[in-house]
Design an enzyme around this catalytic site. Structure first.
Site, PDB file in Angstrom:
ATOM      1  N   ALA A  80       0.821  -1.209   0.000  1.00 26.52           N
ATOM      2  CA  ALA A  80       0.000   0.000   0.000  1.00 26.52           C
ATOM      3  C   ALA A  80       0.852   1.255   0.000  1.00 26.52           C
ATOM      4  O   ALA A  80       0.486   2.267  -0.606  1.00 26.52           O
ATOM      5  CB  ALA A  80      -0.924  -0.010   1.215  1.00 26.52           C
ATOM      6  N   GLU A 139       4.014   1.480  -6.564  1.00 30.02           N
ATOM      7  CA  GLU A 139       4.570   0.651  -7.649  1.00 30.02           C
ATOM      8  C   GLU A 139       4.485   1.338  -9.005  1.00 30.02           C
ATOM      9  O   GLU A 139       5.276   1.067  -9.904  1.00 30.02           O
ATOM     10  CB  GLU A 139       3.834  -0.703  -7.715  1.00 30.02           C
ATOM     11  CG  GLU A 139       4.092  -1.633  -6.556  1.00 30.02           C
ATOM     12  CD  GLU A 139       3.182  -1.349  -5.363  1.00 30.02           C
ATOM     13  OE1 GLU A 139       3.283  -2.078  -4.375  1.00 30.02           O
ATOM     14  OE2 GLU A 139       2.367  -0.396  -5.432  1.00 30.02           O
ATOM     15  N   ASP A 149      29.150  29.044 -25.920  1.00 28.49           N
ATOM     16  CA  ASP A 149      30.073  29.480 -26.946  1.00 28.49           C
ATOM     17  C   ASP A 149      29.446  30.682 -27.659  1.00 28.49           C
ATOM     18  O   ASP A 149      28.220  30.885 -27.587  1.00 28.49           O
ATOM     19  CB  ASP A 149      30.308  28.328 -27.933  1.00 28.49           C
ATOM     20  CG  ASP A 149      31.401  28.631 -28.937  1.00 28.49           C
ATOM     21  OD1 ASP A 149      32.265  29.472 -28.629  1.00 28.49           O
ATOM     22  OD2 ASP A 149      31.385  28.033 -30.024  1.00 28.49           O
ATOM     23  N   ASP A 182      29.569  23.893 -30.423  1.00 30.05           N
ATOM     24  CA  ASP A 182      29.462  23.123 -31.656  1.00 30.05           C
ATOM     25  C   ASP A 182      30.791  22.536 -32.106  1.00 30.05           C
ATOM     26  O   ASP A 182      30.821  21.618 -32.917  1.00 30.05           O
ATOM     27  CB  ASP A 182      28.881  23.985 -32.785  1.00 30.05           C
ATOM     28  CG  ASP A 182      29.705  25.251 -33.023  1.00 30.05           C
ATOM     29  OD1 ASP A 182      30.701  25.465 -32.305  1.00 30.05           O
ATOM     30  OD2 ASP A 182      29.334  26.026 -33.918  1.00 30.05           O
ATOM     31  N   ASN A 198      -2.385   6.187  -1.090  1.00 30.23           N
ATOM     32  CA  ASN A 198      -1.775   5.352  -0.050  1.00 30.23           C
ATOM     33  C   ASN A 198      -2.518   5.458   1.282  1.00 30.23           C
ATOM     34  O   ASN A 198      -2.627   4.483   2.022  1.00 30.23           O
ATOM     35  CB  ASN A 198      -0.305   5.753   0.160  1.00 30.23           C
ATOM     36  CG  ASN A 198       0.579   5.283  -0.979  1.00 30.23           C
ATOM     37  OD1 ASN A 198       0.093   4.730  -1.954  1.00 30.23           O
ATOM     38  ND2 ASN A 198       1.866   5.511  -0.865  1.00 30.23           N
TER      39      ASN A 198
END
Length: 924
Positions: free
Chosen positions: A286, A290, A332, A648, A714
C-alpha cells in the site's frame, strides 16, 4: 610545452625539404605500397567514437535502479507469502517499465547517430606520383594532398604550397574570423594559429593549397581533444539522485509501517505469524507506489517528445529534468549566440556614413542614411565602394535547395561584401561580366592586401584593392569625396583612423577599399605582364571602410531576457578576441558593460579560489583553450551550480561532457561535440535551449503533481487496515492486497500519465531554478497527499465501507467478514478510492492556479485516464473469474449514485483552498 605542441613546432619551423625528409616522403607523395604499409601501422584516419556500454548492459541497467530492486524484492516476498498473482503483477510492471526505458534510450541514440557527420569522404592525394581521388579515411602520415575552397581538412598537415589560403578554424578554436594560411612560418596569435599548419576538422574558406600530412585520426589535434572528452565520466543526474533518495525514503516508511503492522496483527488481533506477514505485506504494498517508476519514465518520455518538436533532441531521459534545474549556461559565441555569418553593418566614406540593415548571408536589408534607404545611384562614392568590393572578390553565396539556407562558397568576409552589393541593388554577375578580371595579386599576410586588375572600358584598366586599414592607407595618395578625387590630407587620415578606432571599440572589423584607374596601352598583354604588386598597389585613391561583424541571432535577445527572468546566469566562453566577445555580450544583453573579461592566459594564472570568486560576478571568458572551458565548468560545479554548456566545435566537447547538461549544435556541430552532449539542437537555435529549460521545469513540476496524486491513494489504502487493527479484528479488512495493487498499478497509472503532460503554470520561468536541497517529496507534497487529499479520501472510503454494511443491517448485525456482502463492501472501498482519485487527478493539475481557469477539459489525457479507470473498475466488478482474483462483487445502483457524487465536493473544496492560497500570496 606539451608533446603535441613540440610536434607542431617541429613541423612549423622546418623548411619543406626537412619536413618531407622527416616524414620520409616527397613532393609527389608516397608510393601505393608504402601507403598501404603505413595504413597498417597507423590505422584508418578516423575519430574513434566512445564505445560506451554494450546494449545488453544498457538494457540491464533499467532493471537495477533502487526502485526496480525494491519492486523485485516486493514481488519475491509476495510469491513466498503465497500471493502468486501479486508477485507476478509487480514483476510484470518492473519488466514493462525496464523495456520501455530501454526503447526510449535506443530511439534517442538512433536519432543522434543520424545527425552525425564525419570527416570528408574523399581527398585528392598524390600516390605513385599521380593525383588520385582517395577515401579520406585511408590517408597516412607522409601523404601529399591538395585542397581548394569548400574542402574540409582531413588531417593535420604542413603547407607546401598555398595561394590566397584562408581556413575557418572555428570548430577547433571558437574564433569566427578565418585564419590566413601560407607557407612562410609565423607563430600567430592564440592556439592553432601557426601560419603554415592546417588541422583536421577545419574548413578551407578560400584559395588552394598543397600539403603533407603529419598526423591522422586520434593523433590529430581534433582526435586528441576527442580523446580528452572520452576520458570524462558522467555522474548520476540530479533526478536519478532524487529518485534514489525518494526510493529510500518510501522504502523505509513502507518497511517501518509493515513491521509495525506485523507486530500489531500478532499482538492486537492475535493473527498467526504467516497471516500477520501477509497482512503486513499488504501494508508495504500500500505504501510503495509501484506505479511511480513507470509513470516517471513515461512522463520523461513525453517531455522528450515535446522537446523534439521544439528542435531539441535529448539523448537521455533524465536530462529532461536536469535542464529545469540549470542555474548557469556556459555558452560558446560563434554559431551559438551569433550566426557565424559575417555581415557589413556600417560604411564610412569621406562624404558620409551609412548604416546597412539586415543580417546574415541573405539579401533581406538595405543601405540607409538618415533613415532613408539608399542605392548606389544616389551617391557616386557609395557606387565606387560597392563596385570595387564586388569586383575584388572570389566568393559566392548560394541558397542550398535541400536546407533552404544560404551556402557559402569562399570566405565569410568576402561573402559579406557580396551581400552588401546585393542590398545596394548591384547585379554582381553582370558587373563581373562587364568588367572582366585580367589579373590577380592574392592576399598574403605580409602586405595584408588583395588586388585585382579589370578592364574598365576599352581605354582604361581598373585596379581594385582591399585590405587592412593600417596596411592599405599608406599606399593611398588621394581620396574620393562627393565623386571627386582630391589629395589625401593629414586631417583625412586622422578622421579615417578615428572612425576605425570607434568601430573597433564596438568589437567590429573594418576592411579598407581603394582603387586606381590607368590608361590601357596598345599592347595590353605586355602591360599586364609587366604589372607588379608594387606598381598596382601605389598612388591609390582611398574610397572608404566597410565595417562588419558576426551578427547575433535575431531570437537571442528574447532568449537571454527569459534566462535572466528565470534567474539563470549565462557566461560567454569563446575563443574569440576580448573586444569582440565583450561587445557582443553587452549588445545582446548577456552582461553589462561592467563585466570582467578574462583571457585564457589570465585564467591559467588564477588560483581555484580566485576563479570561484570571479565566477560569482559578471564575467566573460575570451581566447580560451579546450581544457580551460572544462576548468570553468568544473569550478562552477564546485560552486554548487547546475551547469549547462553549449557549443558546436571539438574544442567544446570536454566541457560538454563534464557539464550537468551538454548542449551541442546539430547543424554546425562536430561529431565529437554531438557525441559528448546530452542534448542536440537540431536547428542550432539558442532560443531552443530556453524552451527546453521551460520544458524541464514543467516536467519537474508535473513529477511532483503525479507524485502527490499517487501518494494520495496510499492513505485510504492504509486507513481501513488501521481500523482493522484498532478494532482488534472486529472491523474486517476493508481491502485486500490485490485490490490495493489494482489502485497502484491499474486505476492510478493513466491519470498520472495525463498529469505528466500538463502544461506549465503561468510564471514558471519567473521562478529561480530548483535548489539542490529541494526534494521531490517536500513538505507541500506530503501535506497535500497525506493530510489533505489522502485524509478526505480515507473518510470517503471508510463511509463507503459502512454504507454497504448499513444496507445489510449493520449495526444491528455484525460486520460481514466473508460472503457477498463482504466482497461488495471491499469493492465499494476500492471504488470510493477510485472516485476520490478522479477528484485528485483534477485537483493535482495545478498547484495554485484554478483548474477552472486552466480549463477543466484542456488536458484530454487526464480525462482519458479517468475514463479508463472507471471502465477498469467496472471490468473488475462485473467480470466472472476476475471477481474471485480481486475479491470483488457487483455494485447496486445506490452504490453507483454514492460514488458519482464523491468527486464534486472534493473538487470544490480544493478549489476553495487554492483561492485562499492565491489571496494570501496576493496580499504578501
Amino acid at each position: 610545452m606539451s608533446a603535441s605542441e613540440k610536434k607542431r613546432q617541429q613541423y612549423a619551423v622546418a623548411d619543406n625539404a626537412a619536413v618531407l625528409q622527416t616524414l620520409q616522403s616527397s613532393a609527389t607523395g608516397l608510393s601505393a605500397e608504402e601507403a598501404d604499409a603505413r595504413l597498417k601501422r597507423y590505422g584508418d584516419n578516423t575519430i574513434h567514437r566512445e564505445v560506451g556500454d554494450s546494449q545488453l548492459k544498457v538494457f540491464l541497467k533499467n532493471f537495477t535502479s533502487l526502485m526496480a530492486i525494491l519492486l523485485w524484492v516486493s514481488g519475491l516476498i509476495a510469491i513466498l507469502s503465497g500471493t502468486l498473482e501479486l508477485g507476478i503483477a509487480i514483476w510484470l510492471v518492473n519488466i514493462i517499465n525496464g523495456v520501455f526505458s530501454f526503447w526510449q534510450q535506443f530511439q534517442a541514440k538512433k536519432a543522434t547517430n543520424s545527425l552525425m557527420a564525419m570527416l570528408p569522404t574523399y581527398t585528392q592525394v598524390y600516390r605513385d606520383g599521380k593525383l588520385t581521388k582517395l577515401d579520406a579515411t585511408k590517408l597516412v602520415p607522409g601523404d601529399v594532398f591538395t585542397l581548394q575552397a569548400g574542402n574540409s581538412v582531413p588531417v593535420d598537415a604542413r603547407l607546401l604550397e598555398a595561394t590566397s589560403m584562408q581556413v575557418d578554424q572555428s570548430a577547433l578554436t571558437g574564433e569566427s574570423v578565418p585564419e590566413s594560411k601560407y607557407t612562410k612560418y609565423d607563430a600567430g596569435d592564440g592556439e592553432f594559429a601557426e601560419s603554415n599548419l592546417i588541422y583536421a576538422g577545419t574548413t578551407v574558406g578560400a584559395g588552394t593549397a598543397k600539403a603533407v600530412c603529419f598526423a591522422t585520426g586520434m593523433d590529430t589535434e581534433f582526435g586528441q581533444i576527442a580523446s580528452l572528452t572520452q576520458q570524462q565520466t558522467k555522474h548520476a543526474s540530479p533526478l536519478q539522485i532524487e529518485l534514489n533518495r525518494l526510493t529510500k525514503q518510501i522504502s523505509m516508511i513502507a518497511i517501518g509501517i509493515g513491521i509495525a503492522f506485523f507486530i500489531a496483527a500478532i499482538f492486537f488481533v492475535h493473527y498467526p505469524v504467516a497471516k500477520s506477514f501477509i497482512f503486513a505485506l499488504g501494508m508495504i504494498v500500500a505504501f510503495i507506489p509501484e506505479g511511480l517508476l513507470p509513470t516517471v519514465t513515461l512522463s520523461l518520455a513525453q517531455g522528450v517528445q515535446r522537446m523534439a518538436k521544439k528542435h531539441a533532441l535529448v539523448k537521455d531521459l533524465n536530462s529532461v529534468e536536469t535542464l529545469g534545474e540549470t542555474t548557469v549556461i556556459c555558452s560558446d559565441k560563434t554559431g551559438t549566440l551569433t550566426q557565424n555569418q559575417m555581415t557589413v553593418n556600417h560604411l564610412w566614406l569621406a562624404s558620409g556614413t551609412y548604416e546597412v540593415t539586415g543580417q546574415g548571408y541573405v539579401n533581406n536589408g538595405h543601405i540607409r542614411r538618415a533613415d532613408k534607404p539608399y542605392t548606389w545611384q544616389d551617391d557616386p562614392d557609395l557606387e565606387k565602394l560597392i563596385r570595387v568590393a564586388a569586383l575584388n572578390n572570389d566568393t559566392a553565396v548560394e541558397m542550398d535547395k535541400a536546407t533552404k539556407q544560404p551556402k557559402l562558397l569562399g570566405t565569410p568576409t568576402e561573402a559579406a561584401l557580396v551581400i552588401l552589393a546585393e542590398k545596394a541593388g548591384f547585379d554582381t554577375a553582370k558587373i563581373a561580366k562587364q568588367t572582366p578580371r585580367l589579373r590577380e595579386f592574392p592576399f598574403d599576410s605580409d602586405r595584408k592586401r588583395m588586388s585585382t586588375v579589370h578592364q574598365h572600358d576599352a581605354h582604361t584598366l581598373s585596379f581594385c584593392v582591399k585590405g587592412s586599414l593600417s596596411d592599405l592607407l599608406p599606399q593611398c595618395t588621394t581620396i574620393i569625396d562627393h565623386g571627386q578625387n582630391r589629395p589625401l590630407t593629414a586631417q583625412d587620415k586622422q578622421d579615417i583612423d578615428a572612425a576605425n578606432r570607434k568601430y573597433a571599440a564596438m568589437g567590429l572589423r573594418s576592411l579598407a577599399v581603394a582603387y586606381r584607374e590607368v590608361p590601357a596601352e596598345a599592347d595590353q598583354q605586355k602591360q599586364l605582364d609587366n604589372l607588379t604588386i608594387a606598381s598596382v598597389e601605389e598612388e591609390l585613391t582611398f574610397i572608404g571602410l566597410t565595417i562588419m561583424a558576426d551578427p547575433p541571432r535575431p531570437e537571442i535577445y528574447d532568449a537571454i531576457a527569459k534566462c535572466h527572468d528565470a534567474n539563470i546566469k549565462i557566461i560567454m566562453v569563446t575563443g574569440d578576441s576580448t573586444l569582440t566577445a565583450k561587445s557582443i555580450a553587452v549588445k545582446i544583453g548577456l552582461t553589462s558593460d561592467k563585466a570582467r573579461v578574462v583571457t585564457g592566459t589570465e585564467l591559467d594564472a588564477m588560483s581555484e579560489a580566485e576563479l570561484q570568486e570571479a565566477l560569482k560576478g559578471e564575467i566573460i571568458f575570451a581566447r580560451v583553450a579546450p581544457e580551460q572551458k572544462y576548468k570553468i565548468v568544473s569550478t562552477l560545479q564546485k560552486n554548487g551550480e547546475i551547469v549547462a554548456s553549449t557549443g558546436d566545435g571539438v574544442n567544446d566537447a570536454p566541457a560538454l561532457k563534464k557539464a550537468d547538461i551538454g548542449v551541442a549544435m546539430g547543424v554546425t556541430g562536430t561529431d565529437v561535440a554531438k557525441d559528448a552532449a546530452d542534448m542536440i539542437l537540431t536547428d542550432d537555435n539558442f532560443a531552443s535551449i530556453v524552451a527546453a529549460i521551460e520544458e524541464g521545469r514543467t516536467v519537474y513540476s508535473n513529477l511532483q503533481k503525479f507524485l502527490t496524486y499517487i501518494l494520495t491513494s496510499n492513505v485510504p489504502e492504509a486507513i481501513p487496515s488501521v481500523l482493522f487493527l484498532f478494532s482488534r479484528g472486529l472491523i474486517p479488512l476493508p481491502m485486500t492486497v490485490m485490490q490495493i495493487l489494482t489502485v497502484d498499478l491499474g486505476t492510478d497509472m493513466l491519470p498520472a500519465l495525463g498529469l505528466g503532460s500538463e502544461k506549465a503554470e503561468p510564471g514558471i520561468m519567473h521562478q529561480p531554478p530548483r535548489a539542490r536541497t529541494a526534494h521531490l517529496m517536500n513538505k507541500r507534497v506530503l501535506f497535500t497527499a497525506f493530510a489533505w487529499y489522502g485524509l478526505l479520501a480515507s473518510v470517503v472510503s471508510t463511509i463507503a465501507y459502512f454504507f454497504v454494511n448499513m444496507q445489510a443491517g449493520w449495526p444491528a448485525r455484525a460486520l460481514a467478514a466473508t460472503g457477498l456482502t463482504y466482497s461488495r463492501a471491499t469493492t465499494m472501498v476500492l471504488a470510493a478510492i477510485v472516485f476520490s482519485q478522479i477528484a485528485a487527478a483534477l485537483n493535482c493539475r495545478t498547484i495554485s492556479q484554478s483548474v477552472i481557469k486552466a480549463g477543466i477539459f484542456s488536458n484530454r489525457r487526464v480525462w482519458f485516464g479517468i475514463a479508463f479507470e472507471v471502465l477498469l473498475l467496472a471490468f473488475l466488478v462485473y467480470t466472472p473469474g476476475v471477481q474471485e482474483v480481486f475479491n470483488t462483487a457487483p455494485l447496486a445502483l445506490s452504490d453507483w449514485l454514492f460514488l458519482i457524487i464523491i468527486p464534486i465536493p472534493l473538487f470544490l473544496l480544493e478549489e476553495g483552498r487554492k483561492a485562499l492560497v492565491r489571496r494570501r500570496h496576493a496580499r504578501a
